[in-house]
Design a protein around this motif. Structure first.
Motif, PDB file in Angstrom:
ATOM      1  N   UNK A  42       0.821  -1.215   0.000  1.00 17.86           N
ATOM      2  CA  UNK A  42       0.000   0.000   0.000  1.00 17.86           C
ATOM      3  C   UNK A  42       0.854   1.262   0.000  1.00 17.86           C
ATOM      4  N   UNK A  43       2.126   1.131   0.415  1.00 27.57           N
ATOM      5  CA  UNK A  43       3.024   2.288   0.464  1.00 27.57           C
ATOM      6  C   UNK A  43       4.156   2.177  -0.551  1.00 27.57           C
ATOM      7  N   UNK A  44       4.656   0.974  -0.779  1.00 25.83           N
ATOM      8  CA  UNK A  44       5.787   0.760  -1.680  1.00 25.83           C
ATOM      9  C   UNK A  44       5.416  -0.256  -2.745  1.00 25.83           C
ATOM     10  N   UNK A  45       5.477   0.145  -4.009  1.00 27.59           N
ATOM     11  CA  UNK A  45       5.236  -0.761  -5.129  1.00 27.59           C
ATOM     12  C   UNK A  45       6.598  -1.240  -5.664  1.00 27.59           C
ATOM     13  N   UNK A  46       6.803  -2.559  -5.700  1.00 29.61           N
ATOM     14  CA  UNK A  46       8.072  -3.117  -6.177  1.00 29.61           C
ATOM     15  C   UNK A  46       7.830  -3.939  -7.441  1.00 29.61           C
ATOM     16  N   UNK A  47       8.644  -3.658  -8.467  1.00 28.54           N
ATOM     17  CA  UNK A  47       8.496  -4.337  -9.752  1.00 28.54           C
ATOM     18  C   UNK A  47       9.860  -4.839 -10.227  1.00 28.54           C
ATOM     19  N   UNK A  48       9.800  -5.835 -11.088  1.00 34.73           N
ATOM     20  CA  UNK A  48      11.007  -6.320 -11.767  1.00 34.73           C
ATOM     21  C   UNK A  48      10.687  -6.508 -13.243  1.00 34.73           C
ATOM     22  N   UNK A  49      11.697  -6.317 -14.080  1.00 30.71           N
ATOM     23  CA  UNK A  49      11.528  -6.525 -15.520  1.00 30.71           C
ATOM     24  C   UNK A  49      12.771  -7.243 -16.032  1.00 30.71           C
ATOM     25  N   UNK A  50      12.552  -8.301 -16.803  1.00 26.01           N
ATOM     26  CA  UNK A  50      13.681  -9.062 -17.330  1.00 26.01           C
ATOM     27  C   UNK A  50      14.158  -8.423 -18.624  1.00 26.01           C
ATOM     28  N   UNK A  51      15.412  -8.049 -18.672  1.00 29.68           N
ATOM     29  CA  UNK A  51      16.000  -7.440 -19.865  1.00 29.68           C
ATOM     30  C   UNK A  51      17.507  -7.643 -19.829  1.00 29.68           C
ATOM     31  N   UNK A  52      18.105  -7.721 -20.995  1.00 31.04           N
ATOM     32  CA  UNK A  52      19.552  -7.913 -21.103  1.00 31.04           C
ATOM     33  C   UNK A  52      20.248  -6.549 -21.157  1.00 31.04           C
ATOM     34  N   UNK A  53      21.552  -6.582 -21.367  1.00 29.83           N
ATOM     35  CA  UNK A  53      22.356  -5.358 -21.231  1.00 29.83           C
ATOM     36  C   UNK A  53      21.876  -4.223 -22.129  1.00 29.83           C
ATOM     37  N   UNK A  54      21.695  -4.480 -23.420  1.00 30.21           N
ATOM     38  CA  UNK A  54      21.280  -3.407 -24.323  1.00 30.21           C
ATOM     39  C   UNK A  54      19.870  -2.923 -23.983  1.00 30.21           C
ATOM     40  N   UNK A  55      18.995  -3.862 -23.585  1.00 25.43           N
ATOM     41  CA  UNK A  55      17.623  -3.488 -23.250  1.00 25.43           C
ATOM     42  C   UNK A  55      17.552  -2.604 -22.010  1.00 25.43           C
ATOM     43  N   UNK A  56      18.542  -2.734 -21.104  1.00 25.15           N
ATOM     44  CA  UNK A  56      18.560  -1.878 -19.917  1.00 25.15           C
ATOM     45  C   UNK A  56      18.617  -0.406 -20.317  1.00 25.15           C
ATOM     46  N   UNK A  57      19.544  -0.083 -21.222  1.00 28.67           N
ATOM     47  CA  UNK A  57      19.689   1.308 -21.667  1.00 28.67           C
ATOM     48  C   UNK A  57      18.456   1.757 -22.459  1.00 28.67           C
ATOM     49  N   UNK A  58      17.934   0.856 -23.267  1.00 26.20           N
ATOM     50  CA  UNK A  58      16.732   1.173 -24.040  1.00 26.20           C
ATOM     51  C   UNK A  58      15.561   1.467 -23.113  1.00 26.20           C
ATOM     52  N   UNK A  59      15.405   0.659 -22.083  1.00 22.73           N
ATOM     53  CA  UNK A  59      14.265   0.798 -21.185  1.00 22.73           C
ATOM     54  C   UNK A  59      14.376   2.054 -20.322  1.00 22.73           C
ATOM     55  N   UNK A  60      15.555   2.316 -19.778  1.00 25.88           N
ATOM     56  CA  UNK A  60      15.673   3.488 -18.902  1.00 25.88           C
ATOM     57  C   UNK A  60      15.525   4.781 -19.705  1.00 25.88           C
ATOM     58  N   UNK A  61      16.008   4.775 -20.954  1.00 25.80           N
ATOM     59  CA  UNK A  61      15.801   5.941 -21.821  1.00 25.80           C
ATOM     60  C   UNK A  61      14.312   6.187 -22.035  1.00 25.80           C
ATOM     61  N   UNK A  62      13.574   5.140 -22.342  1.00 24.98           N
ATOM     62  CA  UNK A  62      12.131   5.277 -22.596  1.00 24.98           C
ATOM     63  C   UNK A  62      11.386   5.733 -21.343  1.00 24.98           C
ATOM     64  N   UNK A  63      11.720   5.141 -20.210  1.00 25.26           N
ATOM     65  CA  UNK A  63      11.026   5.477 -18.963  1.00 25.26           C
ATOM     66  C   UNK A  63      11.221   6.941 -18.584  1.00 25.26           C
ATOM     67  N   UNK A  64      12.454   7.425 -18.744  1.00 31.75           N
ATOM     68  CA  UNK A  64      12.749   8.794 -18.322  1.00 31.75           C
ATOM     69  C   UNK A  64      12.317   9.816 -19.364  1.00 31.75           C
ATOM     70  N   UNK A  65      12.544   9.512 -20.639  1.00 36.13           N
ATOM     71  CA  UNK A  65      12.255  10.494 -21.687  1.00 36.13           C
ATOM     72  C   UNK A  65      10.757  10.661 -21.894  1.00 36.13           C
ATOM     73  N   UNK A  66       9.993   9.608 -21.761  1.00 34.30           N
ATOM     74  CA  UNK A  66       8.545   9.693 -21.942  1.00 34.30           C
ATOM     75  C   UNK A  66       7.815   9.990 -20.629  1.00 34.30           C
TER      76      UNK A  66
END
Length: 583
Positions: free
Chosen positions: A225-249
């Motif tokens: 109810x206070x802290x939402x914890x998530x995980x996403x499976x991704x490899x090295x290149x996908x890490x940069x792709x995902x963090x770029x998308x999350x922050x830029x959008x």
């Protein structure tokens, strides 16, 4: 179920109650409700509670209350409480908390923080005034005891060890054992910790006498109810792709802590984000404490929304072989003599003992190497009554580590604490070429030059080197006029995100941020009946390709006239064109 015990029911001094009210603390947290009454009874305490649960006030309130009670009978000024902390940053935080709690009795309860690296002679006058509470690291307090700037064997009433699970791991074991020899035989002790480790058990035997053990939460993190914890499976290149998308959008909103596995990775990620005009700062464990505190202050004041940091792992013994991750989930061992002769700041910790304020999100860009490290990282958000979220990137080689974390956090609950992040990687496939384009600029040389640039700036700002530069102005001139370092080439076209690249499912979220400025510029109120037409803005500088209007016959005539008129005469071509047009 019994009603919750309130502060005014604990028999506290009115001045202390007034300070608590001014802080806006309507009621105690769980650790405060349980620990304060026991401490006021004179019990030794060993308390485990999660980070951000109010442990500092849980021991500070009874310490202040006891000092105020003592001064009713004994007027002699003396050091009555000693608070030991593993880091300078935590020492400053504790001092601030005690000063807030003693706002209405500051003359009766004085506090001194000696956890910094100032000369002993500089701190001596403060200690000679015999403050009621002394805060410091074990090594610094021991140094003052040996220099006879501090005397504790006759007056000390309370000993507090905060973040007890970090003291031994930060290399304070010998200092702490030596320090205990300077204390009286009888005193009250509190051990506060986020985890119960073997080191805490060893400390318990050293300083506690028949303690009351408070193990308040099975899970050391807030519930869902206070802290939402998530995980996403991704490899090295996908890490940069995902963090770029999350922050830029703007899918991640608010102050965010990003944890990586090594200092070089910090700069690599920072340079990568800079390619897209996403500003972030690096909390480098190799920089002096003043610089680190300055960065944290800037982050807390809102100069940066994103701060990239590493764990405090490996600070206990720089010469010992330690296991660290290379960022890809593979463990690597340091060479036996690696780091010999190079002493790292053992009083430093990033994920613990640092006062990050109002952190909304924690992103584990590189998976933590232990369950404790995960808890310490994620514990930076959802503090007190604030909400927070945590997202962990997991490679296929780290799934077993994720299972360990889930098992440790879930306990007897059927529902998993860490849930899969519902994000389809194929939706952002269109951004991949942009990420690859950006990564071409983030070379090893670029990372090296980014670190050199920061070190150079640190040298120029160093207070310790001012005297040297005054005596050697030539060196200062050479440093200032050294060739410019260019960490990475910024590509302007990567700054903006074209609408066609935004996945349909995310356009509503992304456009709600990116479209605000467009609406302000273009959506001005129009007079009734006016229809907005394209290209109307450029009437003065008309473009013939855009403003030319034609009919089917005219175009045919122009075509024939042009082809014939070049060789045989414009009039003949024009005549044929007009005739064809009439027909």
């Amino acid at each position: 179920m019994a009603d919750k015990l309130q502060f005014h029911e604990m028999g506290l001094d009115d001045r202390l109650l007034k300070a608590l009210a001014d802080l806006g603390w309507a009621q105690p947290t769980l650790i405060q409700e349980r620990a304060i009454p026991l401490a006021l009874e004179g019990k030794d305490l060993l308390a485990r509670a999660r980070t951000g649960s109010g442990k500092t006030a849980a021991y500070a309130v009874p310490v202040i209350q006891r000092i105020l009670a003592s001064k009713l009978n004994v007027r002699e000024q003396a050091v009555r409480a000693l608070i030991l902390v593993p880091t300078k940053e935590l020492g400053q935080q504790v001092q601030i908390m005690i000063r807030q709690l003693t706002a209405f009795c500051a003359r009766d309860v004085r506090v001194a923080d000696v956890s910094g690296k100032a000369d002993l002679s500089t701190q001596r006058p403060v200690l000679m005034e015999k403050p009621d509470v002394v805060v410091g690291t074990p090594s610094r307090v021991l140094a003052h005891l040996k220099a006879q700037n501090l005397v504790l064997h006759s007056s000390l009433e309370t000993l507090v060890i905060d973040e007890a699970d970090l003291l031994f791991s930060f290399g304070f074991e010998a200092d702490l054992k030596s320090l205990l020899c300077h204390l009286p035989k009888i005193y009250q002790s509190f051990l506060m910790s986020a985890t119960f480790s073997e080191d805490v058990e060893a400390l318990k035997e050293l300083v506690l006498h028949n303690p009351v053990i408070l193990k308040l939460q099975g899970s050391q993190l807030p519930d869902s109810s206070q802290l939402q914890q998530y995980s996403v499976q991704c490899e090295e290149e996908e890490k940069f792709l995902l963090i770029y998308t999350l922050l830029k959008l703007h899918l991640v909103q608010g102050k965010t802590l990003v944890f990586v596995g090594a200092v070089d990775r910090c700069y690599r990620l920072k340079l990568f984000l800079e390619q897209f005009s996403i500003p972030a700062c690096v909390l480098n464990s190799e920089l002096p404490v003043q610089s680190r505190c300055h960065i944290i202050t800037q982050f807390n004041q809102g100069f940066y929304d994103y701060i990239i940091a590493t764990d405090e792992q490996g600070l206990a013994d720089p010469t010992a072989p330690a296991q660290t991750t290379d960022g890809k989930g593979k463990k690597k061992k340091k060479k036996k003599n690696a780091g010999k002769g190079r002493v790292k700041d053992k009083e430093y910790g990033v994920s613990r003992g640092v006062d990050f304020q109002n952190v909304a999100n924690v992103i584990n860009f590189d998976f933590p190497d232990s369950v404790e490290s995960y808890i310490h990282r994620v514990g930076r958000t959802a503090r007190a009554d604030n909400l927070g979220s945590a997202l962990t990137f997991v490679t296929h080689t780290q799934l077993a580590l994720l299972k360990e974390v889930e098992d440790a956090l879930t306990g007897d609950n059927a529902e998993s604490a860490v849930k899969p992040f519902g994000f389809k990687m194929e939706e952002i496939e269109g951004f991949r070429y942009r990420c690859r384009d950006a990564m071409r600029s983030v070379t090893k040389q670029a990372v090296r030059e980014a670190r050199l640039k920061e070190i150079k700036q640190e040298l120029l700002n160093s207070e310790k080197l001012k005297t040297y530069f005054n005596d050697n102005p030539r060196d200062l001139q050479l440093l200032r006029h050294d060739k410019d370092l260019h960490p990475a080439i910024i590509k302007p076209h990567l700054k903006n995100v074209p609408d066609y690249l935004i996945p349909p499912m995310l356009r509503g979220v992304a456009n709600s941020f990116s479209g605000k400025r467009k609406r302000r510029r273009n959506d001005k109120p129009k007079p009734a009946g006016v229809i907005k037409t394209p290209f109307k803005k450029n009437l003065r500088g008309k473009n013939p390709l855009k403003t030319f209007r034609f009919t089917g016959g005219a175009s045919k005539g122009v075509g024939r006239g042009a082809s014939k008129g070049v060789g045989r005469g414009a009039s003949k071509g024009a005549g044929r064109g007009a005739k064809a047009g009439k027909h």
